[in-house]
Scaffold this motif. Structure first.
Motif, PDB file in Angstrom:
ATOM      1  N   ASN A 227      83.599  28.155  21.736  1.00 56.02           N
ATOM      2  CA  ASN A 227      84.873  28.961  21.479  1.00 56.02           C
ATOM      3  C   ASN A 227      86.176  28.230  22.105  1.00 56.02           C
ATOM      4  N   ILE A 228      87.117  28.944  21.541  1.00 54.23           N
ATOM      5  CA  ILE A 228      88.424  28.503  22.167  1.00 54.23           C
ATOM      6  C   ILE A 228      89.207  29.606  22.735  1.00 54.23           C
ATOM      7  N   ARG A 229      89.787  29.366  23.592  1.00 55.23           N
ATOM      8  CA  ARG A 229      90.580  30.937  24.426  1.00 55.23           C
ATOM      9  C   ARG A 229      91.948  30.420  24.904  1.00 55.23           C
ATOM     10  N   TYR A 230      92.715  31.460  24.710  1.00 54.56           N
ATOM     11  CA  TYR A 230      94.099  31.382  25.288  1.00 54.56           C
ATOM     12  C   TYR A 230      94.323  32.054  26.510  1.00 54.56           C
ATOM     13  N   PHE A 231      94.848  31.944  27.712  1.00 56.17           N
ATOM     14  CA  PHE A 231      94.923  32.330  28.799  1.00 56.17           C
ATOM     15  C   PHE A 231      96.394  32.607  29.256  1.00 56.17           C
ATOM     16  N   ALA A 232      96.649  33.566  29.999  1.00 57.67           N
ATOM     17  CA  ALA A 232      97.922  33.677  30.618  1.00 57.67           C
ATOM     18  C   ALA A 232      97.598  34.590  32.085  1.00 57.67           C
ATOM     19  N   ASN A 233      98.105  33.978  33.037  1.00 60.85           N
ATOM     20  CA  ASN A 233      97.867  34.462  34.442  1.00 60.85           C
ATOM     21  C   ASN A 233      99.335  34.659  35.157  1.00 60.85           C
ATOM     22  N   TRP A 234      99.589  35.839  35.671  1.00 60.28           N
ATOM     23  CA  TRP A 234     100.728  36.216  36.345  1.00 60.28           C
ATOM     24  C   TRP A 234     100.505  37.482  37.383  1.00 60.28           C
ATOM     25  N   ASN A 235     101.779  37.585  37.821  1.00 63.70           N
ATOM     26  CA  ASN A 235     101.201  38.894  39.133  1.00 63.70           C
ATOM     27  C   ASN A 235     102.665  39.769  39.209  1.00 63.70           C
ATOM     28  N   GLU A 236     102.521  40.648  40.037  1.00 67.28           N
ATOM     29  CA  GLU A 236     103.472  41.465  40.200  1.00 67.28           C
ATOM     30  C   GLU A 236     104.950  40.945  40.772  1.00 67.28           C
TER      31      GLU A 236
END
Length: 253
Positions: A227-236
Motif C-alpha cells: 500500500n501507499i500512505r500519506y501521513f500528517a502529524n501535529w499537536n495542540e
C-alpha cells in the motif's frame, strides 16, 4: 552536531525473503505481519522493517518493528532550513516497537521506545489496546498506558537520568471508504505523572505538562501485499502546516 545514538539490545531481527501464503489486512491496527517500509518526509527519509515471531501461544501473534527517521533531510531540502535548523543529513530519531495481539478477544499490547538524537531523549511506554465492535465503516481501537522519559544532561555533568514518568490515553480510528481506500485519525494525550519539578511543569516544553497529538492518514491498498500512505502529524502547540508530513510505501512479506 548530533550525538551518538543510544543502542538498545534487541532480539534476533532478520527479515525473511519468502512471502507468507496468507496475507493480513494491512488497514487493521492490530494486524501482525512481516513487513518493510520506505518513506519520503519533509525532514528526510524513513526506513522501517518489522518481523513476526512465535509467542508460543496459538491465540497470540507478535512482531518487532524498528524505524530509522530523518535520513538526508538537509540533502532533500524539503523544509526551510532557516526555520528548522535541526534538520540535517544524519538520523533524527529511531523507534522500536514490540507488539502483540490476541486473535480471540481483539486485545493487544505494545512497548514503544523512541529516541531523539538531537535532544538525546528516550521516551519508552507500555500500553494496552482493545478492539471495539465495528460501527458501519468505522472501527475504533482505544488504548491506555504509562511511560518513562530518559534524558542525557547535555552539559556532561550528570549523564543519563530519569526526569519523570507520564500517562497516555488515545485511540486508533479507521474509516473504510472503499475496499482499497481508508482513513485513519489517531489522537494521543500524554501528561506528566511524576519526576522533577521542571519535568512536571514543562515535560512538553514552554511550561506545558501535557500534550494532545494528532495523526491523520489516508491510504490506498495497491494489492494484498502493498500500500501507499500519506501521513500528517501535529499537536495542540504546533499547527498542521508546521507538523510532520510523509508519503510511505509498505510491503507485506
Amino acid at each position: 552536531m548530533k550525538k551518538t545514538l543510544l543502542l538498545i539490545s534487541l532480539p534476533l531481527f532478520s527479515l525473511s525473503c519468502i512471502a507468507e501464503e496468507t496475507t493480513q489486512d494491512m488497514s487493521d491496527p492490530l494486524a501482525v505481519y512481516t513487513q518493510a517500509g520506505f518513506g519520503i518526509t519533509d525532514k528526510g527519509i524513513n526506513l522501517k522493517v518489522g518481523q513476526t515471531y512465535d509467542t508460543g501461544n496459538a491465540d497470540t501473534a507478535a512482531m518487532n518493528i524498528i524505524e530509522l527517521k530523518g535520513i538526508g533531510g538537509e540533502l532533500l531540502n524539503l523544509r526551510n532550513l532557516d526555520d528548522y535548523p535541526s534538520v540535517d543529513d544524519s538520523i533524527d530519531s529511531f523507534r522500536f516497537r514490540n507488539f502483540s495481539a490476541n486473535m480471540k478477544n481483539g486485545s493487544g499490547h505494545q512497548i514503544d521506545m523512541s529516541y531523539d538524537v538531537e535532544t538525546e531523549t528516550l521516551s519508552s511506554s507500555y500500553s494496552i489496546i482493545q478492539t471495539l465492535p465495528k460501527m458501519g465503516i468505522f472501527s475504533f481501537f482505544p488504548l491506555a498506558g504509562a511511560g518513562v522519559t530518559i534524558q542525557n544532561d547535555q552539559t556532561g555533568a550528570n549523564g543519563y537520568s530519569i526526569p519523570g514518568t507520564f500517562a497516555l490515553v488515545g485511540m486508533y480510528a479507521k474509516a473504510q471508504l472503499t475496499d482499497k481506500i481508508w482513513i485513519n485519525y489517531n489522537p494521543m494525550y500524554m501528561s506528566a505523572l511524576s519526576g522533577s519539578d521542571n519535568y512536571k511543569e514543562s515535560a512538553y516544553g514552554n511550561g506545558n505538562s501535557d500534550i494532545l497529538t494528532h495523526e491523520f492518514a489516508i491510504s490506498y491498498q495497491i494489492n494484498p501485499r502493498s500500500n501507499i500512505r500519506y501521513f500528517a502529524n501535529w499537536n495542540e502547540y504546533t499547527d498542521i502546516s508546521k507538523g510532520d508530513h510523509r508519503i510511505e510505501y509498505n510491503y507485506q512479506f
